[in-house]
Write an enzyme that holds these catalytic residues in place. Structure first.
Site, mmCIF file in Angstrom:
data_model
loop_
_atom_site.group_PDB
_atom_site.id
_atom_site.type_symbol
_atom_site.label_atom_id
_atom_site.label_comp_id
_atom_site.label_asym_id
_atom_site.label_seq_id
_atom_site.Cartn_x
_atom_site.Cartn_y
_atom_site.Cartn_z
ATOM 1 N N LYS A 82 0.838 -1.209 0.000
ATOM 2 C CA LYS A 82 0.000 0.000 0.000
ATOM 3 C C LYS A 82 0.874 1.260 0.000
ATOM 4 O O LYS A 82 0.669 2.167 -0.793
ATOM 5 C CB LYS A 82 -0.910 0.026 1.250
ATOM 6 C CG LYS A 82 -1.802 -1.205 1.387
ATOM 7 C CD LYS A 82 -2.698 -1.133 2.610
ATOM 8 C CE LYS A 82 -1.972 -1.148 3.953
ATOM 9 N NZ LYS A 82 -1.254 -2.424 4.237
ATOM 10 N N ARG A 90 -9.697 0.908 8.967
ATOM 11 C CA ARG A 90 -9.295 -0.464 9.275
ATOM 12 C C ARG A 90 -10.356 -1.207 10.069
ATOM 13 O O ARG A 90 -10.171 -2.388 10.349
ATOM 14 C CB ARG A 90 -8.025 -0.425 10.120
ATOM 15 C CG ARG A 90 -6.748 -0.656 9.337
ATOM 16 C CD ARG A 90 -5.606 -0.395 10.286
ATOM 17 N NE ARG A 90 -4.485 -1.245 10.082
ATOM 18 C CZ ARG A 90 -3.374 -0.865 9.462
ATOM 19 N NH1 ARG A 90 -3.276 0.314 8.934
ATOM 20 N NH2 ARG A 90 -2.363 -1.690 9.382
ATOM 21 N N ARG A 133 -0.425 -9.266 13.310
ATOM 22 C CA ARG A 133 -0.934 -8.232 12.394
ATOM 23 C C ARG A 133 -1.797 -8.863 11.300
ATOM 24 O O ARG A 133 -2.824 -8.311 10.918
ATOM 25 C CB ARG A 133 0.230 -7.451 11.780
ATOM 26 C CG ARG A 133 0.857 -6.472 12.753
ATOM 27 C CD ARG A 133 2.210 -5.971 12.279
ATOM 28 N NE ARG A 133 2.161 -5.239 11.031
ATOM 29 C CZ ARG A 133 3.223 -5.012 10.261
ATOM 30 N NH1 ARG A 133 4.408 -5.475 10.616
ATOM 31 N NH2 ARG A 133 3.109 -4.321 9.152
ATOM 32 N N ARG A 171 11.443 -2.254 11.466
ATOM 33 C CA ARG A 171 10.329 -1.751 12.263
ATOM 34 C C ARG A 171 10.072 -2.714 13.409
ATOM 35 O O ARG A 171 10.148 -3.922 13.236
ATOM 36 C CB ARG A 171 9.068 -1.664 11.380
ATOM 37 C CG ARG A 171 8.761 -0.278 10.900
ATOM 38 C CD ARG A 171 7.703 -0.231 9.832
ATOM 39 N NE ARG A 171 6.433 -0.828 10.196
ATOM 40 C CZ ARG A 171 5.337 -0.780 9.430
ATOM 41 N NH1 ARG A 171 5.379 -0.138 8.267
ATOM 42 N NH2 ARG A 171 4.225 -1.351 9.812
ATOM 43 N N ARG A 204 12.050 -6.231 4.990
ATOM 44 C CA ARG A 204 12.006 -4.759 4.949
ATOM 45 C C ARG A 204 12.940 -4.132 5.978
ATOM 46 O O ARG A 204 12.839 -4.404 7.175
ATOM 47 C CB ARG A 204 10.581 -4.273 5.204
ATOM 48 C CG ARG A 204 10.507 -2.760 5.426
ATOM 49 C CD ARG A 204 9.116 -2.195 5.425
ATOM 50 N NE ARG A 204 8.203 -2.908 6.286
ATOM 51 C CZ ARG A 204 6.884 -2.764 6.251
ATOM 52 N NH1 ARG A 204 6.348 -1.947 5.374
ATOM 53 N NH2 ARG A 204 6.116 -3.433 7.079
HETATM 54 P P1 AP5 Z 1 4.838 -1.688 1.891
HETATM 55 O O1 AP5 Z 1 4.524 -0.854 0.707
HETATM 56 O O2 AP5 Z 1 5.504 -1.050 3.043
HETATM 57 O O3 AP5 Z 1 3.505 -2.455 2.365
HETATM 58 P P2 AP5 Z 1 2.269 -1.927 3.168
HETATM 59 O O4 AP5 Z 1 1.065 -2.570 2.587
HETATM 60 O O5 AP5 Z 1 2.278 -0.431 3.247
HETATM 61 O O6 AP5 Z 1 2.608 -2.626 4.547
HETATM 62 P P3 AP5 Z 1 2.782 -2.137 6.028
HETATM 63 O O7 AP5 Z 1 3.445 -3.272 6.707
HETATM 64 O O8 AP5 Z 1 3.439 -0.794 6.122
HETATM 65 O O9 AP5 Z 1 1.255 -1.950 6.370
HETATM 66 P P4 AP5 Z 1 0.495 -2.130 7.663
HETATM 67 O O10 AP5 Z 1 -0.870 -1.916 7.143
HETATM 68 O O11 AP5 Z 1 0.681 -3.348 8.462
HETATM 69 O O12 AP5 Z 1 1.175 -1.018 8.574
HETATM 70 P P5 AP5 Z 1 0.776 0.494 8.891
HETATM 71 O O13 AP5 Z 1 2.026 1.255 8.831
HETATM 72 O O14 AP5 Z 1 -0.402 0.948 8.137
HETATM 73 O O15 AP5 Z 1 5.680 -2.943 1.382
HETATM 74 C C1 AP5 Z 1 6.223 -3.863 2.300
HETATM 75 C C2 AP5 Z 1 7.617 -4.294 1.809
HETATM 76 O O16 AP5 Z 1 7.465 -5.008 0.579
HETATM 77 C C3 AP5 Z 1 8.527 -3.113 1.509
HETATM 78 O O17 AP5 Z 1 9.845 -3.434 1.881
HETATM 79 C C4 AP5 Z 1 8.442 -2.949 -0.021
HETATM 80 O O18 AP5 Z 1 9.625 -2.439 -0.577
HETATM 81 C C5 AP5 Z 1 8.181 -4.373 -0.470
HETATM 82 N N1 AP5 Z 1 7.350 -4.461 -1.656
HETATM 83 C C6 AP5 Z 1 6.234 -3.734 -1.928
HETATM 84 N N2 AP5 Z 1 5.708 -4.113 -3.112
HETATM 85 C C7 AP5 Z 1 6.515 -5.108 -3.593
HETATM 86 C C8 AP5 Z 1 6.491 -5.891 -4.781
HETATM 87 N N3 AP5 Z 1 5.531 -5.749 -5.717
HETATM 88 N N4 AP5 Z 1 7.455 -6.825 -4.934
HETATM 89 C C9 AP5 Z 1 8.422 -6.991 -4.011
HETATM 90 N N5 AP5 Z 1 8.512 -6.262 -2.852
HETATM 91 C C10 AP5 Z 1 7.554 -5.319 -2.656
HETATM 92 O O19 AP5 Z 1 0.292 0.328 10.422
HETATM 93 C C11 AP5 Z 1 1.193 0.000 11.444
HETATM 94 C C12 AP5 Z 1 0.429 -0.057 12.759
HETATM 95 O O20 AP5 Z 1 -0.128 1.234 13.059
HETATM 96 C C13 AP5 Z 1 -0.784 -1.005 12.805
HETATM 97 O O21 AP5 Z 1 -0.409 -2.342 13.097
HETATM 98 C C14 AP5 Z 1 -1.617 -0.371 13.909
HETATM 99 O O22 AP5 Z 1 -1.090 -0.687 15.190
HETATM 100 C C15 AP5 Z 1 -1.418 1.115 13.667
HETATM 101 N N6 AP5 Z 1 -2.424 1.667 12.755
HETATM 102 C C16 AP5 Z 1 -2.189 2.230 11.529
HETATM 103 N N7 AP5 Z 1 -3.338 2.620 10.978
HETATM 104 C C17 AP5 Z 1 -4.324 2.318 11.850
HETATM 105 C C18 AP5 Z 1 -5.725 2.455 11.824
HETATM 106 N N8 AP5 Z 1 -6.371 2.995 10.774
HETATM 107 N N9 AP5 Z 1 -6.433 2.006 12.892
HETATM 108 C C19 AP5 Z 1 -5.822 1.461 13.976
HETATM 109 N N10 AP5 Z 1 -4.484 1.290 14.050
HETATM 110 C C20 AP5 Z 1 -3.736 1.710 12.993
#
Ligand code: AP5
Length: 236
Positions: free
Chosen positions: A35, A110, A192, A181, A149
Site C-alpha cells: 500500500k 481499518r 498483524r 520496524r 524490509r
Molecule cells: P509496503 O509498501 O511497506 O507495504 P504496506 O502494505 O504499506 O505494509 P505495512 O506493513 O506498512 O502496512 P500495515 O498496514 O501493516 O502497517 P501500517 O504502517 O499501516 O511494502 C512492504 C515491503 O514489501 C517493503 O519493503 C516494499 O519495498 C516491499 N514491496 C512492496 N511491493 C513489492 C512488490 N511488488 N514486490 C516486491 N517487494 C515489494 O500500520 C502500522 C500499525 O499502526 C498497525 O499495526 C496499527 O497498530 C497502527 N495503525 C495504523 N493505521 C491504523 C488504523 N487505521 N487504525 C488502527 N491502528 C492503525
C-alpha cells in the site's frame, strides 16, 4: 490527470454541490501488500497527498507525543490503535489545505467503525469517495516482504533484502543506518495478519456492497503492480 467518472453519493445519499475533487481513494490490503510503496509512486501523478495513518503514528511515536505514547503499545503488539484516536487524527489530517482536492488513504479505515465515521467526515466536507482499491497478495509473499524490509534512519527509504544474499551494512541510497520496524518482528507479523483478517478484511465486502471496490493483483514487480493500480484509479 482526469479522475474516474464514477462518483457516488456520500453516506446520507446527497450529492455534494462543491467542485469535483481530483481523487478520494482508499487503499486496502494486508500488512506488506504494498500500500505504502504504491501510494508513494502514484500520489504525484494524481496530484493528491498520500496519507498513511501508520506513518503519522510512527512520527508521533518518534517525537514521543501524547498520541505516540498512547499508540505505541498497540503498534508494538501488532494490534489496532483505538478507533477514536485514529478518527481524530484523520479528521485533522484531511482538514489540512493540501488535502482539499482529495487524498489517497493508506491504512485507513481499518474497522467498520472507522469506515462509518469516515463517511460522516466526508459528508461534512461535502466530498465523495471515488474508489476503494484492495491489493491482494498471498500470505507467503506478505511474510517474505515484511521480514525483508529495512528502513534507513537518515533518509527513511526502504530497502528490501528479500532475494539479496546478505543485508547491506548501510542504506544503499544514502549510507545511513538500517533498522527493522518494531512490528516487523516475526511474532508480531502473525498477529498483524490475524488482526487484518478479523477486523479489516470485512471492509472488502462492505465496500463491495457499495459498488466502490476494485481488486488489484499485488503480486509481481513493483512496476507491474503500479501499472494495474493506475488503470484502476483512472477508472479503467
Ligand atoms: P509496503 O509498501 O511497506 O507495504 P504496506 O502494505 O504499506 O505494509 P505495512 O506493513 O506498512 O502496512 P500495515 O498496514 O501493516 O502497517 P501500517 O504502517 O499501516 O511494502 C512492504 C515491503 O514489501 C517493503 O519493503 C516494499 O519495498 C516491499 N514491496 C512492496 N511491493 C513489492 C512488490 N511488488 N514486490 C516486491 N517487494 C515489494 O500500520 C502500522 C500499525 O499502526 C498497525 O499495526 C496499527 O497498530 C497502527 N495503525 C495504523 N493505521 C491504523 C488504523 N487505521 N487504525 C488502527 N491502528 C492503525
Amino acid at each position: 490527470m482526469d479522475k474516474p467518472e464514477q462518483q457516488v453519493p456520500v453516506a446520507d445519499g446527497t450529492v455534494p454541490e462543491t467542485p469535483r475533487t481530483r481523487l478520494v481513494a482508499i487503499m486496502l490490503g494486508p500488512p506488506g501488500a504494498g500500500k505504502g510503496t504504491q501510494a508513494r509512486r502514484v500520489e504525484a501523478e494524481f496530484g493528491v497527498p498520500h496519507i498513511s495513518t501508520g506513518d503519522i503514528l510512527r512520527d508521533h511515536v518518534a517525537r514521543d507525543t501524547e498520541l505516540g505514547r498512547q499508540a505505541r503499545e498497540y503498534m508494538d503488539r501488532g494490534e489496532l490503535v483505538p478507533d477514536q484516536l485514529i478518527i481524530d487524527l484523520i479528521a485533522d489530517r484531511i482538514g489540512q489545505p493540501d488535502a482539499a482536492e482529495g487524498f489517497l488513504l493508506d491504512g485507513f479505515p481499518r474497522t467498520l467503525q472507522q469506515a462509518v465515521s469516515f463517511e460522516e467526515l466526508l459528508s461534512q466536507k461535502k466530498l465523495l469517495l471515488d474508489v476503494v482499491v484492495s491489493i491482494e497478495v498471498e500470505d507467503e509473499q506478505l511474510i517474505e516482504r515484511i521480514s525483508g524490509r529495512y528502513l534507513c534512519r537518515e533518509c527513511g527509504r526502504d530497502t528490501n533484502v528479500a532475494g539479496m544474499d546478505s543485508l547491506p551494512e548501510t542504506c544503499p541510497q544514502c549510507g545511513g543506518e538500517l533498522y527493522q520496524r518494531e512490528d516487523d518482528r516475526a511474532e508480531t507479523v502473525e498477529n498483524r495478519l490475524q488482526v487484518y483478517r478479523g477486523q479489516t478484511a470485512p471492509l472488502v465486502d462492505y465496500y463491495k456492497g457499495k459498488g466502490l471496490l476494485r481488486e488489484v493483483d499485488g503480486s509481481g514487480s513493483v512496476e507491474e503492480v503500479t501499472g494495474r493500480l493506475v488503470e484502476v484509479l483512472e477508472g479503467g
